[in-house]
Design a protein around this motif. Structure first.
Motif, PDB file in Angstrom:
ATOM      1  N   TYR A   5       0.824  -1.202   0.000  1.00 51.03           N
ATOM      2  CA  TYR A   5       0.000   0.000   0.000  1.00 51.03           C
ATOM      3  C   TYR A   5       0.862   1.258   0.000  1.00 51.03           C
ATOM      4  O   TYR A   5       0.595   2.220  -0.708  1.00 51.03           O
ATOM      5  CB  TYR A   5      -0.940   0.039   1.211  1.00 51.03           C
ATOM      6  CG  TYR A   5      -2.099  -0.901   1.109  1.00 51.03           C
ATOM      7  CD1 TYR A   5      -3.004  -0.807   0.052  1.00 51.03           C
ATOM      8  CD2 TYR A   5      -2.308  -1.870   2.073  1.00 51.03           C
ATOM      9  CE1 TYR A   5      -4.078  -1.671  -0.042  1.00 51.03           C
ATOM     10  CE2 TYR A   5      -3.378  -2.748   1.981  1.00 51.03           C
ATOM     11  CZ  TYR A   5      -4.267  -2.629   0.926  1.00 51.03           C
ATOM     12  OH  TYR A   5      -5.328  -3.477   0.829  1.00 51.03           O
ATOM     13  N   GLN A   6       1.899   1.245   0.810  1.00 50.90           N
ATOM     14  CA  GLN A   6       2.784   2.396   0.891  1.00 50.90           C
ATOM     15  C   GLN A   6       3.460   2.644  -0.457  1.00 50.90           C
ATOM     16  O   GLN A   6       3.533   3.780  -0.929  1.00 50.90           O
ATOM     17  CB  GLN A   6       3.824   2.196   1.979  1.00 50.90           C
ATOM     18  CG  GLN A   6       4.707   3.399   2.192  1.00 50.90           C
ATOM     19  CD  GLN A   6       5.684   3.176   3.339  1.00 50.90           C
ATOM     20  OE1 GLN A   6       5.681   2.122   3.979  1.00 50.90           O
ATOM     21  NE2 GLN A   6       6.501   4.174   3.587  1.00 50.90           N
ATOM     22  N   MET A   7       3.918   1.587  -1.102  1.00 48.74           N
ATOM     23  CA  MET A   7       4.574   1.719  -2.396  1.00 48.74           C
ATOM     24  C   MET A   7       3.582   2.227  -3.455  1.00 48.74           C
ATOM     25  O   MET A   7       3.908   3.096  -4.269  1.00 48.74           O
ATOM     26  CB  MET A   7       5.160   0.384  -2.843  1.00 48.74           C
ATOM     27  CG  MET A   7       5.978   0.493  -4.120  1.00 48.74           C
ATOM     28  SD  MET A   7       6.769  -1.037  -4.592  1.00 48.74           S
ATOM     29  CE  MET A   7       5.372  -2.023  -5.074  1.00 48.74           C
ATOM     30  N   ALA A   8       2.353   1.722  -3.425  1.00 45.10           N
ATOM     31  CA  ALA A   8       1.342   2.154  -4.394  1.00 45.10           C
ATOM     32  C   ALA A   8       1.008   3.626  -4.209  1.00 45.10           C
ATOM     33  O   ALA A   8       0.890   4.376  -5.189  1.00 45.10           O
ATOM     34  CB  ALA A   8       0.088   1.305  -4.262  1.00 45.10           C
ATOM     35  N   ASP A  13       0.581   9.439  -6.563  1.00 44.29           N
ATOM     36  CA  ASP A  13       0.429  10.510  -5.579  1.00 44.29           C
ATOM     37  C   ASP A  13      -1.041  10.881  -5.460  1.00 44.29           C
ATOM     38  O   ASP A  13      -1.636  11.403  -6.401  1.00 44.29           O
ATOM     39  CB  ASP A  13       1.251  11.713  -6.009  1.00 44.29           C
ATOM     40  CG  ASP A  13       1.240  12.820  -4.986  1.00 44.29           C
ATOM     41  OD1 ASP A  13       0.812  12.576  -3.842  1.00 44.29           O
ATOM     42  OD2 ASP A  13       1.673  13.934  -5.330  1.00 44.29           O
ATOM     43  N   MET A  14      -1.650  10.598  -4.324  1.00 43.59           N
ATOM     44  CA  MET A  14      -3.063  10.882  -4.133  1.00 43.59           C
ATOM     45  C   MET A  14      -3.301  12.348  -3.773  1.00 43.59           C
ATOM     46  O   MET A  14      -4.426  12.771  -3.642  1.00 43.59           O
ATOM     47  CB  MET A  14      -3.658   9.967  -3.055  1.00 43.59           C
ATOM     48  CG  MET A  14      -3.617   8.498  -3.437  1.00 43.59           C
ATOM     49  SD  MET A  14      -4.442   8.146  -4.983  1.00 43.59           S
ATOM     50  CE  MET A  14      -6.103   8.004  -4.404  1.00 43.59           C
ATOM     51  N   ARG A  15      -2.238  13.107  -3.606  1.00 46.69           N
ATOM     52  CA  ARG A  15      -2.378  14.542  -3.392  1.00 46.69           C
ATOM     53  C   ARG A  15      -2.450  15.183  -4.766  1.00 46.69           C
ATOM     54  O   ARG A  15      -1.452  15.572  -5.340  1.00 46.69           O
ATOM     55  CB  ARG A  15      -1.195  15.073  -2.587  1.00 46.69           C
ATOM     56  CG  ARG A  15      -1.189  14.565  -1.171  1.00 46.69           C
ATOM     57  CD  ARG A  15      -0.430  15.443  -0.208  1.00 46.69           C
ATOM     58  NE  ARG A  15      -0.038  16.747  -0.691  1.00 46.69           N
ATOM     59  CZ  ARG A  15      -0.833  17.824  -0.742  1.00 46.69           C
ATOM     60  NH1 ARG A  15      -2.077  17.753  -0.352  1.00 46.69           N
ATOM     61  NH2 ARG A  15      -0.388  18.978  -1.191  1.00 46.69           N
ATOM     62  N   SER A  16      -3.617  15.292  -5.281  1.00 55.50           N
ATOM     63  CA  SER A  16      -3.839  15.642  -6.682  1.00 55.50           C
ATOM     64  C   SER A  16      -3.362  17.036  -7.049  1.00 55.50           C
ATOM     65  O   SER A  16      -2.818  17.235  -8.130  1.00 55.50           O
ATOM     66  CB  SER A  16      -5.319  15.532  -6.998  1.00 55.50           C
ATOM     67  OG  SER A  16      -5.739  14.220  -6.740  1.00 55.50           O
TER      68      SER A  16
END
Length: 172
Positions: A5-8, A13-16
């Motif tokens: 999960y951390q690698m994904a 980057d979920m900080r769009s």
């Protein structure tokens, strides 16, 4: 499992608003939306207006096909499309602005104005069908202008929201 999960999340980057790919996607979406007017490339509209003849016939045929297709879809599945679209936008709005999930905010700021452009397309298609092709160039031009206006306002709001998000979280 935690490492996966951390690698994904590091890779995606979920900080769009701090992600370059989001801004590229935003530019591509609005560029495409303003170029394709009711499914017709706008350069075809200008060529038909300038040259007439076969180009004009092709434009009228393509507009007729796309208008009939769009109106058929909205007449047969319009209620379902509206319900699913409202559910999708409401879900994004709640996730983004109540639970503060930035990815949902970013998608909402892209999807809501595109929904407005879709509604504008349906409105323009109905006007074209009712007018039976009269004033076609003017209707397509007005549709493109309004799409670009919605796009400019959307990009402006998204840029300021994104800057505020990045500055408030300390990411520069």
């Amino acid at each position: 499992m935690q490492d996966w999960y951390q690698m994904a999340f590091e890779l995606i980057d979920m900080r769009s608003f701090s992600n370059l790919w989001y801004w590229i996607a935003l530019a591509v979406v609005w560029s495409t939306a303003s170029h394709w007017v009711l499914g017709v490339p706008y350069d075809m509209v200008t060529r038909a207006r300038r040259n007439g003849g076969q180009a004009e016939e092709d434009l009228h045929d393509l507009v007729r096909v796309n208008v009939n297709r769009l109106l058929y879809i909205t007449e047969t599945a319009g209620i379902w499309m509206l319900a699913i679209g409202c559910f999708f936008l409401t879900t994004l709005a709640i996730l983004g602005f109540v639970y503060w999930i930035e990815f949902a905010q970013a998608v909402f700021l892209l999807a809501l104005p595109m929904g407005l452009v879709f509604a504008l397309s349906i409105h323009t298609a109905r006007k074209i069908r009712a007018a039976d092709g009269e004033g076609l160039y003017r209707k397509l031009h007005i549709h493109r202008f309004l799409t670009q206006l919605i796009g400019m306002i959307s990009i402006f709001i998204t840029a300021f929201w994104g800057m505020w998000q990045n500055m408030s979280l300390g990411v520069l």
